[in-house]
Design a protein around this motif. Structure first.
Motif, short mmCIF file in Angstrom:
data_model
loop_
_atom_site.label_atom_id
_atom_site.label_comp_id
_atom_site.label_asym_id
_atom_site.label_seq_id
_atom_site.Cartn_x
_atom_site.Cartn_y
_atom_site.Cartn_z
N PRO A 229 9.73 -58.48 21.24
CA PRO A 229 9.35 -60.09 21.56
C PRO A 229 10.63 -60.90 21.45
CG PRO A 229 7.70 -58.91 20.60
CD PRO A 229 8.83 -58.00 20.55
N ARG A 230 10.88 -60.88 20.22
CA ARG A 230 12.10 -61.70 19.73
C ARG A 230 13.33 -61.68 20.61
NH1 ARG A 230 12.77 -64.83 15.21
NH2 ARG A 230 11.02 -63.72 14.27
N GLU A 231 13.57 -60.53 21.13
CA GLU A 231 14.93 -60.21 21.87
C GLU A 231 14.61 -60.73 23.29
OE1 GLU A 231 16.59 -56.15 19.81
OE2 GLU A 231 15.12 -56.03 21.34
N LEU A 232 13.50 -60.53 23.81
CA LEU A 232 13.09 -61.04 25.28
C LEU A 232 13.19 -62.64 25.17
CD1 LEU A 232 10.52 -58.52 26.20
CD2 LEU A 232 12.83 -58.45 26.84
N TYR A 233 12.56 -63.20 24.14
CA TYR A 233 12.48 -64.68 24.09
C TYR A 233 13.80 -65.57 23.90
CZ TYR A 233 10.39 -69.17 23.45
OH TYR A 233 10.24 -70.61 23.61
N SER A 234 14.54 -64.91 22.74
CA SER A 234 15.72 -65.42 22.40
C SER A 234 17.07 -65.19 23.24
CB SER A 234 16.11 -65.31 20.71
OG SER A 234 15.08 -65.44 20.12
N GLU A 235 16.85 -63.82 23.87
CA GLU A 235 18.15 -63.39 24.54
C GLU A 235 17.89 -62.57 26.10
OE1 GLU A 235 20.03 -60.36 21.88
OE2 GLU A 235 19.62 -61.75 20.31
N PRO A 236 17.06 -63.51 26.59
CA PRO A 236 16.81 -63.10 28.05
C PRO A 236 17.99 -62.85 28.86
CG PRO A 236 16.50 -65.42 27.94
CD PRO A 236 16.63 -65.08 26.76
N THR A 237 18.12 -61.78 29.65
CA THR A 237 19.20 -61.10 30.27
C THR A 237 19.27 -61.72 31.77
OG1 THR A 237 18.28 -59.08 30.95
CG2 THR A 237 19.47 -58.90 29.02
N ASN A 238 18.26 -62.45 32.38
CA ASN A 238 18.26 -62.90 33.79
C ASN A 238 17.09 -64.16 33.81
OD1 ASN A 238 15.85 -61.64 34.57
ND2 ASN A 238 16.92 -59.76 34.03
N ARG A 239 17.22 -64.80 34.96
CA ARG A 239 16.55 -65.70 35.13
C ARG A 239 14.95 -65.28 35.19
NH1 ARG A 239 17.24 -71.28 38.43
NH2 ARG A 239 15.10 -71.84 38.54
N PHE A 240 14.51 -64.09 35.60
CA PHE A 240 13.44 -63.75 36.01
C PHE A 240 12.61 -63.63 34.42
CE2 PHE A 240 9.91 -60.66 35.92
CZ PHE A 240 9.18 -61.03 36.97
N VAL A 241 13.43 -62.89 33.50
CA VAL A 241 12.53 -62.73 32.16
C VAL A 241 12.77 -64.06 31.64
CG1 VAL A 241 13.07 -61.68 30.01
CG2 VAL A 241 13.69 -60.38 32.10
N ALA A 242 13.63 -64.99 31.64
CA ALA A 242 13.64 -66.30 30.70
C ALA A 242 12.37 -67.32 31.35
CB ALA A 242 15.01 -66.99 31.34
N GLU A 243 11.83 -66.94 32.82
CA GLU A 243 11.17 -67.64 33.26
C GLU A 243 9.63 -67.26 32.66
OE1 GLU A 243 11.73 -70.10 37.33
OE2 GLU A 243 12.25 -68.00 37.33
N PHE A 244 9.56 -65.86 32.80
CA PHE A 244 8.35 -65.19 32.77
C PHE A 244 7.94 -64.96 31.03
CE2 PHE A 244 5.23 -61.62 32.98
CZ PHE A 244 4.61 -62.19 34.17
N ILE A 245 9.07 -65.19 30.38
CA ILE A 245 8.70 -65.10 28.75
C ILE A 245 8.91 -66.73 28.44
CG2 ILE A 245 9.35 -64.27 26.66
CD1 ILE A 245 8.01 -62.12 28.40
N GLY A 246 7.79 -67.38 28.10
CA GLY A 246 7.67 -68.60 27.68
C GLY A 246 8.38 -69.70 28.67
N GLU A 247 8.65 -70.84 28.33
CA GLU A 247 9.17 -72.01 29.24
C GLU A 247 10.49 -72.16 29.16
OE1 GLU A 247 6.22 -75.36 29.50
OE2 GLU A 247 6.17 -74.59 27.36
#
Length: 358
Positions: A229-247
């Motif tokens: 969870p921390r990696e996905l939130y702090s280090e999204p690798t693309n816009r889709f993940v950045a939008e889907f995990i949090g704001e």
């Protein structure tokens, strides 16, 4: 192989459907995945992304077009569902209304076809009731239970067979928000105490973040990022993940010799970036709302066009240019300019901005 010590491995799994219009639809596109023993693993994504199709393929309820599914040293994609050392809890709990809680839990054990003494069955039921916190509810019927208690009975029935892997298909979606959050805590506790590998499907990112040891984010039949969870939130690798995990605020910026200028004419300092962008051209920059704070002379100055008090935070939307708006989350006790029409300025926390690829 002893119980619960098998890695669940997916290799090149593809699933194609034919739509009513006769077109081919790829629900799973060559999935490769390893889920380790004792892990609480989350498959997260929007509707139609392939996560439930993968879960059903593991359970044997869908037949993959190609690829392999292994549980330890055993290839299970060729086996019928009842011979796979996995069990499933669905959105609909499918409890038998005419049976008591104890009888519902016993049903799965009896269907195994293995000889077990009445004492062994009783002990297993007692163990499961204690595990899910329903020790005093064994004689009740499902109609005498709350939604959360029914969910626990379904969980106990699935766990009673001691599967290597428990598959959960959005089992909390029918519960109200307060009960759902309470059950998230309970599910995590039960998973840790049982030691069984949980594979949990959800479209709710808060649910995924609160329970998962690792999360696979799905989109259009593929895993687009896998991590904690921390990696996905702090280090999204693309816009889709950045939008889907949090704001996330997304800003189109122009790079020119180390200068980063937004479309609204604002300049973002190099120290605001985790890794300062270089080169010349146009890129997208992402900044989380909580990484913006109200500060005189801040990077983003403008007019407040939305103000939302949400208890723990105050959410402010500031128009910083003709076609540029940014959201900030500030402390709920903030007493500065916060009304629509007020002017304010927002500063970016050091090392919090990042370039986000498409």
């Amino acid at each position: 192989m002893t119980n619960n010590d098998a890695t669940l491995s997916i290799r090149g799994l593809t699933k194609e459907f034919v739509t009513p219009e006769g077109a081919n639809f790829i629900a799973l596109d060559g999935i490769d995945l390893d889920i380790v023993p004792g892990e609480f693993f989350i498959m997260l994504g929007p509707s139609g992304c392939g996560k439930t199709t993968l879960l059903r393929s593991i359970a044997g309820l869908e037949q993959a077009t190609s690829g392999e599914i292994w549980l330890g040293e055993d290839r299970i994609d060729r086996l019928p569902p009842y011979l796979r050392q996995v069990n499933t809890v669905f959105q609909a709990y499918a409890l038998f209304p005419h049976l008591t809680v104890r009888q519902n839990i016993a049903f799965g054990l009896e269907m195994e076809g293995k000889k077990a003494s009445s004492a062994e069955v009783k002990n297993r039921i007692d163990e499961m009731l204690e595990l899910v916190g329903l020790g005093d509810f064994g004689t009740r019927k499902p109609s005498q239970l709350s939604g959360g208690q029914q969910q626990r009975v379904a969980l106990a029935r699935a766990l009673a067979k001691r599967p290597n892997v428990l598959l959960l298909d959005e089992p909390l979606s029918a519960l109200d928000l307060k009960l759902r959050r309470g059950m998230q805590t309970e599910l995590k506790r039960i998973q840790i105490e049982s030691g069984i590998t949980f594979v949990f499907v959800t479209h709710d990112q808060e649910e995924a973040m609160s329970m998962g040891d690792r999360i696979a984010v799905f989109n259009k039949g593929s895993i687009v990022q896998l991590g904690t969870p921390r990696e996905l939130y702090s280090e999204p690798t693309n816009r889709f993940v950045a939008e889907f995990i949090g704001e996330m605020n997304f800003l189109t910026v122009t790079l020119d010799g180390g200068m980063v200028r937004t479309a609204g004419g604002n300049h973002i300092a190099a120290e605001a970036f985790l890794e300062p962008p270089t080169g010349v051209g146009t890129v997208t920059v992402g900044i989380r709302p909580e990484h913006l704070r109200v500060a005189e002379g801040g990077t983003f100055a403008g007019e407040i066009i939305a103000s939302q008090y949400v208890g723990t935070d105050l959410r402010l939307c500031v128009r910083t240019g003709p076609e540029e708006e940014v959201w900030a989350r500030v402390d709920a006790n903030y007493t500065g300019p916060s009304s629509i029409g007020d002017r304010t300025a927002l500063a970016v926390a050091p090392r919090s901005a990042r370039v986000v690829r498409a």
